[in-house]
Design an enzyme around this catalytic site. Structure first.
Site, PDB file in Angstrom:
ATOM      1  N   ILE A   1       0.841  -1.201   0.000  1.00 30.34           N
ATOM      2  CA  ILE A   1       0.000   0.000   0.000  1.00 30.34           C
ATOM      3  C   ILE A   1       0.880   1.256   0.000  1.00 30.34           C
ATOM      4  O   ILE A   1       0.641   2.206  -0.751  1.00 30.34           O
ATOM      5  CB  ILE A   1      -0.972   0.000   1.210  1.00 30.34           C
ATOM      6  CG1 ILE A   1      -1.959  -1.176   1.093  1.00 30.34           C
ATOM      7  CG2 ILE A   1      -1.729   1.327   1.302  1.00 30.34           C
ATOM      8  CD1 ILE A   1      -2.917  -1.341   2.279  1.00 30.34           C
TER       9      ILE A   1
ATOM     10  N   LEU B   1       1.333   2.310   8.410  1.00 28.06           N
ATOM     11  CA  LEU B   1       0.992   1.108   7.631  1.00 28.06           C
ATOM     12  C   LEU B   1       1.759  -0.113   8.126  1.00 28.06           C
ATOM     13  O   LEU B   1       1.494  -1.237   7.689  1.00 28.06           O
ATOM     14  CB  LEU B   1       1.377   1.329   6.161  1.00 28.06           C
ATOM     15  CG  LEU B   1       0.639   2.399   5.378  1.00 28.06           C
ATOM     16  CD1 LEU B   1       1.544   3.010   4.320  1.00 28.06           C
ATOM     17  CD2 LEU B   1      -0.589   1.814   4.724  1.00 28.06           C
TER      18      LEU B   1
ATOM     19  N   TYR C   1      -4.141 -11.451  15.072  1.00 23.80           N
ATOM     20  CA  TYR C   1      -3.981 -10.220  14.275  1.00 23.80           C
ATOM     21  C   TYR C   1      -5.190  -9.300  14.447  1.00 23.80           C
ATOM     22  O   TYR C   1      -5.057  -8.118  14.794  1.00 23.80           O
ATOM     23  CB  TYR C   1      -3.792 -10.637  12.817  1.00 23.80           C
ATOM     24  CG  TYR C   1      -3.912  -9.566  11.760  1.00 23.80           C
ATOM     25  CD1 TYR C   1      -2.883  -8.655  11.516  1.00 23.80           C
ATOM     26  CD2 TYR C   1      -5.039  -9.510  10.932  1.00 23.80           C
ATOM     27  CE1 TYR C   1      -2.981  -7.707  10.501  1.00 23.80           C
ATOM     28  CE2 TYR C   1      -5.138  -8.574   9.912  1.00 23.80           C
ATOM     29  CZ  TYR C   1      -4.110  -7.668   9.702  1.00 23.80           C
ATOM     30  OH  TYR C   1      -4.214  -6.742   8.695  1.00 23.80           O
TER      31      TYR C   1
ATOM     32  N   ASN D   1      -9.473  -6.257   1.500  1.00 24.64           N
ATOM     33  CA  ASN D   1      -8.736  -6.955   0.434  1.00 24.64           C
ATOM     34  C   ASN D   1      -8.391  -6.072  -0.769  1.00 24.64           C
ATOM     35  O   ASN D   1      -8.936  -6.243  -1.859  1.00 24.64           O
ATOM     36  CB  ASN D   1      -9.482  -8.227   0.012  1.00 24.64           C
ATOM     37  CG  ASN D   1      -9.501  -9.255   1.138  1.00 24.64           C
ATOM     38  OD1 ASN D   1     -10.256  -9.112   2.102  1.00 24.64           O
ATOM     39  ND2 ASN D   1      -8.665 -10.255   1.068  1.00 24.64           N
TER      40      ASN D   1
HETATM   41  N1  LIG Z   1      -3.526  -4.999   1.585  1.00 19.19           N
HETATM   42  C1  LIG Z   1      -4.674  -5.164   2.183  1.00 19.19           C
HETATM   43  O1  LIG Z   1      -5.652  -5.539   1.564  1.00 19.19           O
HETATM   44  C2  LIG Z   1      -4.843  -4.889   3.638  1.00 19.19           C
HETATM   45  C3  LIG Z   1      -6.040  -5.324   4.205  1.00 19.19           C
HETATM   46  C4  LIG Z   1      -6.284  -5.033   5.549  1.00 19.19           C
HETATM   47  C5  LIG Z   1      -5.356  -4.315   6.272  1.00 19.19           C
HETATM   48  N2  LIG Z   1      -4.204  -3.893   5.698  1.00 19.19           N
HETATM   49  C6  LIG Z   1      -3.276  -3.129   6.539  1.00 19.19           C
HETATM   50  O2  LIG Z   1      -2.647  -2.109   5.779  1.00 19.19           O
HETATM   51  C7  LIG Z   1      -1.286  -1.960   6.205  1.00 19.19           C
HETATM   52  C8  LIG Z   1      -0.344  -2.099   5.017  1.00 19.19           C
HETATM   53  O3  LIG Z   1      -0.567  -3.329   4.383  1.00 19.19           O
HETATM   54  P1  LIG Z   1       0.215  -3.813   3.077  1.00 19.19           P
HETATM   55  O4  LIG Z   1      -0.723  -4.680   2.334  1.00 19.19           O
HETATM   56  O5  LIG Z   1       0.852  -2.674   2.398  1.00 19.19           O
HETATM   57  O6  LIG Z   1       1.328  -4.752   3.750  1.00 19.19           O
HETATM   58  P2  LIG Z   1       2.906  -4.844   3.501  1.00 19.19           P
HETATM   59  O7  LIG Z   1       3.403  -5.986   4.291  1.00 19.19           O
HETATM   60  O8  LIG Z   1       3.183  -4.834   2.032  1.00 19.19           O
HETATM   61  O9  LIG Z   1       3.439  -3.468   4.098  1.00 19.19           O
HETATM   62  C9  LIG Z   1       3.795  -3.273   5.446  1.00 19.19           C
HETATM   63  C10 LIG Z   1       5.150  -2.602   5.484  1.00 19.19           C
HETATM   64  O10 LIG Z   1       5.462  -2.288   6.846  1.00 19.19           O
HETATM   65  C11 LIG Z   1       6.838  -2.519   7.042  1.00 19.19           C
HETATM   66  N3  LIG Z   1       7.081  -2.777   8.458  1.00 19.19           N
HETATM   67  C12 LIG Z   1       6.565  -3.777   9.213  1.00 19.19           C
HETATM   68  N4  LIG Z   1       7.051  -3.710  10.468  1.00 19.19           N
HETATM   69  C13 LIG Z   1       7.881  -2.654  10.498  1.00 19.19           C
HETATM   70  C14 LIG Z   1       8.694  -2.082  11.509  1.00 19.19           C
HETATM   71  N5  LIG Z   1       8.748  -2.621  12.746  1.00 19.19           N
HETATM   72  N6  LIG Z   1       9.423  -0.984  11.224  1.00 19.19           N
HETATM   73  C15 LIG Z   1       9.395  -0.454   9.975  1.00 19.19           C
HETATM   74  N7  LIG Z   1       8.661  -0.951   8.965  1.00 19.19           N
HETATM   75  C16 LIG Z   1       7.908  -2.044   9.222  1.00 19.19           C
HETATM   76  C17 LIG Z   1       7.147  -3.743   6.187  1.00 19.19           C
HETATM   77  O11 LIG Z   1       8.532  -3.848   5.895  1.00 19.19           O
HETATM   78  C18 LIG Z   1       6.278  -3.492   4.960  1.00 19.19           C
HETATM   79  O12 LIG Z   1       7.022  -2.837   3.949  1.00 19.19           O
HETATM   80  C19 LIG Z   1      -1.082  -2.989   7.313  1.00 19.19           C
HETATM   81  O13 LIG Z   1      -1.258  -2.357   8.550  1.00 19.19           O
HETATM   82  C20 LIG Z   1      -2.178  -4.005   7.105  1.00 19.19           C
HETATM   83  O14 LIG Z   1      -2.555  -4.631   8.299  1.00 19.19           O
HETATM   84  C21 LIG Z   1      -3.926  -4.178   4.401  1.00 19.19           C
HETATM   85  O1  LIG Z   2      -3.372 -20.263  -1.857  1.00 20.44           O
HETATM   86  C1  LIG Z   2      -4.344 -19.825  -1.197  1.00 20.44           C
HETATM   87  C2  LIG Z   2      -4.275 -18.676  -0.356  1.00 20.44           C
HETATM   88  C3  LIG Z   2      -5.402 -18.264   0.324  1.00 20.44           C
HETATM   89  N1  LIG Z   2      -6.572 -18.940   0.210  1.00 20.44           N
HETATM   90  C4  LIG Z   2      -7.813 -18.436   0.881  1.00 20.44           C
HETATM   91  O2  LIG Z   2      -8.123 -17.187   0.291  1.00 20.44           O
HETATM   92  C5  LIG Z   2      -8.781 -16.344   1.244  1.00 20.44           C
HETATM   93  C6  LIG Z   2      -8.099 -14.996   1.285  1.00 20.44           C
HETATM   94  O3  LIG Z   2      -6.820 -15.133   1.817  1.00 20.44           O
HETATM   95  P1  LIG Z   2      -5.755 -13.939   1.989  1.00 20.44           P
HETATM   96  O4  LIG Z   2      -4.423 -14.565   2.203  1.00 20.44           O
HETATM   97  O5  LIG Z   2      -5.827 -12.978   0.885  1.00 20.44           O
HETATM   98  O6  LIG Z   2      -6.168 -13.240   3.352  1.00 20.44           O
HETATM   99  P2  LIG Z   2      -7.541 -12.888   4.069  1.00 20.44           P
HETATM  100  O7  LIG Z   2      -8.507 -12.257   3.139  1.00 20.44           O
HETATM  101  O8  LIG Z   2      -8.034 -14.099   4.776  1.00 20.44           O
HETATM  102  O9  LIG Z   2      -7.011 -11.882   5.142  1.00 20.44           O
HETATM  103  C7  LIG Z   2      -6.416 -10.656   4.756  1.00 20.44           C
HETATM  104  O10 LIG Z   2      -7.424  -9.724   4.877  1.00 20.44           O
HETATM  105  C8  LIG Z   2      -7.231  -8.428   5.286  1.00 20.44           C
HETATM  106  C9  LIG Z   2      -5.870  -8.040   5.812  1.00 20.44           C
HETATM  107  O11 LIG Z   2      -5.942  -7.603   7.121  1.00 20.44           O
HETATM  108  C10 LIG Z   2      -4.782  -8.989   5.633  1.00 20.44           C
HETATM  109  O12 LIG Z   2      -4.099  -8.621   4.487  1.00 20.44           O
HETATM  110  C11 LIG Z   2      -5.203 -10.415   5.609  1.00 20.44           C
HETATM  111  O13 LIG Z   2      -5.437 -10.769   6.945  1.00 20.44           O
HETATM  112  C12 LIG Z   2      -8.800 -17.134   2.546  1.00 20.44           C
HETATM  113  O14 LIG Z   2     -10.037 -17.780   2.663  1.00 20.44           O
HETATM  114  C13 LIG Z   2      -7.706 -18.171   2.364  1.00 20.44           C
HETATM  115  O15 LIG Z   2      -7.930 -19.345   3.113  1.00 20.44           O
HETATM  116  C14 LIG Z   2      -6.651 -20.074  -0.604  1.00 20.44           C
HETATM  117  O16 LIG Z   2      -7.701 -20.725  -0.733  1.00 20.44           O
HETATM  118  N2  LIG Z   2      -5.526 -20.477  -1.273  1.00 20.44           N
END
Ligand SMILES: NC(=O)c1ccc[n+]([C@@H]2O[C@H](COP(=O)([O-])OP(=O)(O)OC[C@H]3O[C@@H](n4cnc5c(N)ncnc54)[C@H](O)[C@@H]3O)[C@@H](O)[C@H]2O)c1
Ligand SMILES: O=c1ccn([C@@H]2O[C@H](COP(=O)(O)OP(=O)(O)O[C@H]3OC[C@@H](O)[C@H](O)[C@H]3O)[C@@H](O)[C@H]2O)c(=O)[nH]1
Length: 387
Positions: A27, A94, A183, A212
């Site tokens: 993100i 993030l 989590y 997602n």
């Molecule tokens: N992608 C999604 O759909 C999704 C869904 C729900 C929540 N989120 C939330 O959004 C945020 C970002 O998600 P993302 O998908 O970009 O994940 P990501 O893992 O790609 O990004 C997280 C970043 O934080 C950095 N990080 C983690 N711990 C750290 C630390 N102690 N010090 C410095 N940097 C650190 C990691 O190196 C990474 O680059 C997270 O808080 C996640 O829980 C994302």
């Molecule tokens: O190879 C795979 C991977 C995943 N899955 C399923 O696909 C679904 C989505 O899995 P993801 O790994 O994308 O993660 P989830 O949607 O469960 O959770 C995510 O949602 C929101 C955020 O907070 C996090 O990025 C993560 O927790 C789950 O039901 C998982 O069991 C498969 O069936 N096959």
């Protein structure tokens, strides 16, 4: 940036400095890209890695070079954190461990990362009167009320039993042995703490609950730019299977439902929050696309079709295979059954709506995956037999 940017109430937007923690992630990389290409704001980008934002940091001749500075630091133990928060007008947090494969296998790291490590960030923002946008998750809703109803209950059709609404829906997690919820529980507690800082100490905050978000640069492809035994989120798992011509693994039959939103749509919502503090402060926002709902099985089928189109390679005869969650994730895994975001709060406050259909977002994402990884995977796959 010749033209002045205008906020939703017609006022000019002043350039600000943003302290973005976790800027090197999926993100963060898209948000930095947007801020550099479309706004005059400055970014102090904090992360342990910067591979996903390298293209924004080098060369020095980039038009925004003076507006983005990378600070390699781990917020767990770095005394520079408070100074960087003080230098900025707004902090966006993030940083997190956020891949489900970690929740039940590394629950301590997960809880520390999502709660304990976020505490100083909240404290420094509150003490220094700095605005905070904190990234939580749709997982704080846990399971739906619908999932507990008998199969023949007419209430199952009632949206109040499954549409997730920020100010009404309860947070329903599994038992403590189901460590999957470590989590969600840590994220819920940090949300409550931020909310309390707002109520008792006047912290200006916005909480984002992403549903997602998917797109290019999400997670890693095992064995190519991440550990070969690593399990990323579903988009990268399925991309990896397609690139390697392996069947896509459906956990417990792939019956869980998700709504997927294109990262570029979601980033528009975050920019609106950044630039409209009066409308965003004090709010918790669902950010997702309720129109893009599929079961994981349907997602696998759609990704298989899209990948055939973008790669020109025919699909496998048996494109999917069922695996148990215990086999795939280990003991203590559990799942959210269904995630449809209610959009009324973000609609009312920021007028935001997602635009991109699931097919279109998969087409652009899988085109990127194919272009970025297909050659590397081919090379990696011939190596073992050649040596
Ligand atoms: N992608 C999604 O759909 C999704 C869904 C729900 C929540 N989120 C939330 O959004 C945020 C970002 O998600 P993302 O998908 O970009 O994940 P990501 O893992 O790609 O990004 C997280 C970043 O934080 C950095 N990080 C983690 N711990 C750290 C630390 N102690 N010090 C410095 N940097 C650190 C990691 O190196 C990474 O680059 C997270 O808080 C996640 O829980 C994302
Ligand atoms: O190879 C795979 C991977 C995943 N899955 C399923 O696909 C679904 C989505 O899995 P993801 O790994 O994308 O993660 P989830 O949607 O469960 O959770 C995510 O949602 C929101 C955020 O907070 C996090 O990025 C993560 O927790 C789950 O039901 C998982 O069991 C498969 O069936 N096959």
């Amino acid at each position: 940036m010749a033209t002045t940017r205008i906020d939703l109430d017609g006022r000019p937007i002043k350039p600000i400095t943003i302290c973005m923690i976790g800027a090197g992630g999926f993100i963060g990389s898209h948000l930095c890209e947007k801020l550099m290409s479309e706004t005059p704001h400055k970014v102090l980008a904090l992360d342990v890695y910067n591979d996903k934002i390298k293209h924004l940091l080098e060369p020095d001749s980039l038009p925004w070079a003076a507006r983005i500075h990378f600070h390699r630091l781990n917020i767990k133990h770095d005394s520079r954190l408070e100074g960087l928060i003080k230098m900025a007008d707004l902090t966006i947090n993030l940083a997190a461990i956020c891949t489900p494969a970690d929740y039940n296998t590394r629950p301590l790291d997960t809880i520390y990362s999502n709660f304990i490590d976020a505490l100083p960030v909240v404290k420094y923002c509150s003490e220094n009167n700095k605005r905070l946008i904190h990234f939580s998750t749709c997982e704080v809703y846990g399971k739906t009320i619908q999932s507990f109803l008998p199969k023949d209950s007419p209430l199952r059709q009632d949206p109040a039993c499954y549409v997730l609404k920020e100010d009404i829906s309860p947070c329903i997690f599994g038992s403590i042995e189901k460590q999957r919820w470590s989590y969600a529980c840590a994220k819920q507690l940090i949300e409550r703490l931020i909310y309390a800082e707002g109520a008792e100490n006047g912290l200006e905050f916005t909480i984002v609950r992403p549903f997602n978000w998917i797109g290019p640069r999400m997670d890693f492809i095992p064995g190519i730019d991440g550990p070969s035994e690593g399990v990323p989120r579903v988009l990268a798992c399925f991309s990896n299977n397609l690139l390697r011509r392996e069947p896509l693994k459906l956990v417990d039959g792939g019956q869980s439902q998700r709504t997927f939103v294109y990262i570029k749509d979601a980033i528009e919502a975050v920019l609106l929050m950044i630039e409209n503090p009066d409308r965003a402060n004090g709010h918790i926002f669902n950010v997702g696309n309720p129109n893009n709902e599929v079961t994981v099985r349907q997602l696998a089928e759609m990704m298989t079709k899209v990948y055939t189109k973008v790669s020109g390679e025919a699909a496998l005869e048996s494109p999917t295979i069922d695996v148990s969650s215990k086999e795939f994730y280990g003991e203590g895994y559990d799942d959210s059954d269904k995630r449809i975001p209610d959009m009324s709060i973000i609609n009312k406050q920021l007028g935001w709506n997602p635009k991109t259909s699931l097919w279109d977002l998969l087409e652009s994402t899988l085109t990127y995956q194919h272009r970025t990884y297909a050659e590397a995977i081919k090379k990696a796959m011939v190596k073992p037999t050649a040596s």
